[in-house]
Design an enzyme around this catalytic site. Structure first.
Site, PDB file in Angstrom:
ATOM      1  N   CYS A  26     106.681   9.277 -40.825  1.00  0.00           N
ATOM      2  CA  CYS A  26     107.275   8.819 -39.571  1.00  0.00           C
ATOM      3  C   CYS A  26     108.592   8.112 -39.867  1.00  0.00           C
ATOM      4  O   CYS A  26     108.602   7.082 -40.552  1.00  0.00           O
ATOM      5  CB  CYS A  26     106.337   7.867 -38.828  1.00  0.00           C
ATOM      6  SG  CYS A  26     107.052   7.229 -37.298  1.00  0.00           S
ATOM      7  N   CYS A  59     102.930   0.703 -36.203  1.00  0.00           N
ATOM      8  CA  CYS A  59     101.897   1.196 -37.115  1.00  0.00           C
ATOM      9  C   CYS A  59     101.961   0.419 -38.429  1.00  0.00           C
ATOM     10  O   CYS A  59     103.041   0.181 -38.956  1.00  0.00           O
ATOM     11  CB  CYS A  59     102.091   2.686 -37.398  1.00  0.00           C
ATOM     12  SG  CYS A  59     101.868   3.747 -35.962  1.00  0.00           S
ATOM     13  N   GLN A  82      91.708   3.017 -21.435  1.00  0.00           N
ATOM     14  CA  GLN A  82      91.872   3.067 -22.881  1.00  0.00           C
ATOM     15  C   GLN A  82      92.952   4.076 -23.262  1.00  0.00           C
ATOM     16  O   GLN A  82      93.033   5.163 -22.666  1.00  0.00           O
ATOM     17  CB  GLN A  82      90.555   3.438 -23.552  1.00  0.00           C
ATOM     18  CG  GLN A  82      89.464   2.389 -23.421  1.00  0.00           C
ATOM     19  CD  GLN A  82      89.613   1.254 -24.427  1.00  0.00           C
ATOM     20  OE1 GLN A  82      90.611   1.152 -25.124  1.00  0.00           O
ATOM     21  NE2 GLN A  82      88.616   0.387 -24.494  1.00  0.00           N
ATOM     22  N   TYR A  88      84.711  -7.103 -16.208  1.00  0.00           N
ATOM     23  CA  TYR A  88      86.031  -6.580 -16.609  1.00  0.00           C
ATOM     24  C   TYR A  88      86.012  -5.048 -16.474  1.00  0.00           C
ATOM     25  O   TYR A  88      86.409  -4.322 -17.387  1.00  0.00           O
ATOM     26  CB  TYR A  88      86.378  -6.969 -18.053  1.00  0.00           C
ATOM     27  CG  TYR A  88      86.155  -8.415 -18.406  1.00  0.00           C
ATOM     28  CD1 TYR A  88      87.163  -9.361 -18.197  1.00  0.00           C
ATOM     29  CD2 TYR A  88      84.961  -8.856 -18.962  1.00  0.00           C
ATOM     30  CE1 TYR A  88      86.975 -10.694 -18.530  1.00  0.00           C
ATOM     31  CE2 TYR A  88      84.763 -10.187 -19.299  1.00  0.00           C
ATOM     32  CZ  TYR A  88      85.768 -11.107 -19.082  1.00  0.00           C
ATOM     33  OH  TYR A  88      85.564 -12.414 -19.424  1.00  0.00           O
ATOM     34  N   GLU A 102      85.987  -6.849 -11.356  1.00  0.00           N
ATOM     35  CA  GLU A 102      87.313  -6.783 -11.978  1.00  0.00           C
ATOM     36  C   GLU A 102      88.282  -7.612 -11.140  1.00  0.00           C
ATOM     37  O   GLU A 102      88.204  -7.627  -9.907  1.00  0.00           O
ATOM     38  CB  GLU A 102      87.773  -5.325 -12.056  1.00  0.00           C
ATOM     39  CG  GLU A 102      89.241  -5.104 -12.375  1.00  0.00           C
ATOM     40  CD  GLU A 102      89.635  -5.614 -13.743  1.00  0.00           C
ATOM     41  OE1 GLU A 102      90.622  -6.354 -13.811  1.00  0.00           O
ATOM     42  OE2 GLU A 102      88.955  -5.273 -14.730  1.00  0.00           O
ATOM     43  N   CYS A 139      88.258  -5.337 -28.279  1.00  0.00           N
ATOM     44  CA  CYS A 139      89.470  -4.817 -28.927  1.00  0.00           C
ATOM     45  C   CYS A 139      90.030  -5.822 -29.924  1.00  0.00           C
ATOM     46  O   CYS A 139      91.103  -5.605 -30.486  1.00  0.00           O
ATOM     47  CB  CYS A 139      90.534  -4.462 -27.885  1.00  0.00           C
ATOM     48  SG  CYS A 139      91.046  -5.847 -26.849  1.00  0.00           S
TER      49      CYS A 139
END
Length: 458
Positions: free
Chosen positions: A71, A80, A288, A320, A341, A416
């Site tokens: 990349c 990244c 997502q 959520y 939510e 996450c």
């Protein structure tokens, strides 16, 4: 050891952020872009009270985990962190980070079957991108913020495009059309310092199963000129364009997104299919970013729940809940589901999604998850099992207290951020025990890792 010293260092571990760690004279040295097993010449660029930050000058002996980075935006972009490592070593590092957090911060024993779910596709998987836009001498340019800064790294080098490797090709083509349109009609990019200009960013969302593309212009101005020409160009391009939205953010802030949206073309949302459920996704809705891995994540959550209880006779509460993706994936397997939510647009999407899929045993209400007891009482809903998928900061103490006091026998926590999962797990451990745990690589080549945990009431 002091700043500007040149040292030889063997890298023995990786941090959760993908930085290499080695020890010199008893002091931990953190080195971005390093791999476990590297023997490097390191320049010390910063000394802190208990650690040092180093930069690779040369690699004396490379790690067997090293691969060639392909990349051209790496490492300047900062998005990244694992492009120089084999995917197998990346997965190993991510699983270790989840387990380490749960042991070190949560004080918990790791279930023996804990593993990580890898991805089949490590490039071009993102269905969402938010590009800040800046004005350069050669015109408007889009890109990414350099890690830890608000300096934009343009997605062009020497006049040539440098598309994001983990985003689809449609994103680069659509963003290029927008900046060319800005230049042609003299529409300036927003300047954070002078609080002048118009376009702050280009926000793109793509539905993988339908190929629908949403273009959302984040603007300091409520109205932009010549949008008909932009719509025409996007329609002619082979990018799947279906809707254009203006997100208005007039505030003097470095945050990109504002609170209001105006649809200029199309439905103002895109439709994707996840776990067999059609979902309508608007600009403010949580969804997502990796659909394929999300199906594996939710599949793991359902597997854990089914191993703990008889779902067909269970009432499930989803906190959520976003656009209802988790609740609606569980709905065919449960007696009743209920989602809460805080974002009104997301709840509207969730209700529409339930109706569009003919799901009649799902209800959704707008509210803070901390107010769940009042909301549930008003609907006569008593949960047997609860799912939570909170933002990176994890659950609040009010929500933790509700979970502990609720009558639910089981809790499936999707996270996450492993460190906040571990922190919350320690709080919940007074009433729940950790039964199962898995890591899921939702974001290949980046340092982010998802995890799903099953807790059962003691």
């Amino acid at each position: 050891m002091k700043k500007n010293d040149l040292i030889t260092l063997e890298i023995t571990a990786l941090t959760n952020n993908g930085e290499g760690i080695g020890r010199h004279e008893g002091i931990a040295v953190f080195v971005p872009g390093a791999a476990v097993g590297d023997l490097c010449e390191i320049i010390i660029i910063k000394m802190l009270s208990n650690r040092a930050i180093g930069k690779i000058k040369s690699i004396i002996t490379p790690s067997p985990d090293r691969i060639e980075n392909r990349c051209p935006a790496f490492p300047a972009c900062g998005g990244c962190q694992f492009r120089h490592l084999s995917y197998a070593s990346e997965l190993k590092s991510k699983l270790a980070s989840v387990c380490d957090a749960m042991k070190r911060i949560g004080g918990l024993d790791i279930p023996p079957d804990t593993d990580i779910v890898g991805a089949e596709k490590t490039e071009g998987y993102r269905n969402k991108a938010m590009y800040p836009v800046v004005q350069t001498p050669s015109g408007a340019a889009y890109g990414f913020y350099r890690s830890g800064t608000h300096n934009v790294v343009p997605c062009r080098r020497d006049g040539l495009p440098v598309p994001c490797a983990i985003g689809p090709a449609e994103f680069d083509r659509a963003a290029s059309i927008v900046t060319s349109w800005m230049d042609r009609f003299a529409i300036p990019a927003y300047n954070e310092v002078s609080a002048s200009g118009a376009v702050r960013g280009i926000y793109l969302r793509r539905a993988e199963t339908t190929n629908e593309l949403m273009v959302c212009l984040i603007s300091a101005k409520k109205n932009l000129p010549n949008t008909a020409e932009l719509i025409s160009e996007l329609k002619e391009a082979d990018v799947g364009f279906t809707t254009l939205v203006i997100n208005h953010n007039p505030q003097k802030t470095n945050a990109l997104l504002g609170k209001t949206n105006k649809t200029l073309f199309g439905p103002g949302a895109i439709t994707d299919t996840l776990c067999g459920v059609k979902l309508s996704i608007s600009p403010m809705s949580f969804y997502q970013v990796n659909r394929a891995q999300c199906e594996k994540l939710y599949g793991k959550a359902i597997e854990f729940a089914q191993s703990a209880t008889d779902l067909k006779n269970a009432s499930l509460l989803d906190l959520y809940c976003g656009v209802g993706s988790i609740a609606l994936a569980f709905a065919p397997k449960c007696r009743r589901v209920f989602g809460i939510e805080i974002i009104p647009d997301a709840i509207e999407n969730a209700r529409l999604n339930a109706k569009a899929n003919g799901i009649s045993n799902a209800e959704f209400e707008c509210g803070d998850s901390a107010t769940a007891p009042e909301v549930l009482a008003s609907h006569g809903f008593v949960p047997d099992i609860i799912t939570v998928d909170p933002p990176r900061k994890g659950i609040s103490r009010d929500v933790a207290d509700f979970l502990l006091k609720s009558g639910a026998k089981h809790l499936v926590y999707i996270s996450c951020e492993p460190t906040t999962l571990a922190r919350d797990a320690a709080i919940l451990s007074s009433g729940f025990s950790l039964e199962r745990l898995a890591a899921v690589d939702m974001f290949p080549r980046t340092a982010n890792t998802e995890a799903v945990a099953l807790f059962s009431r003691k």
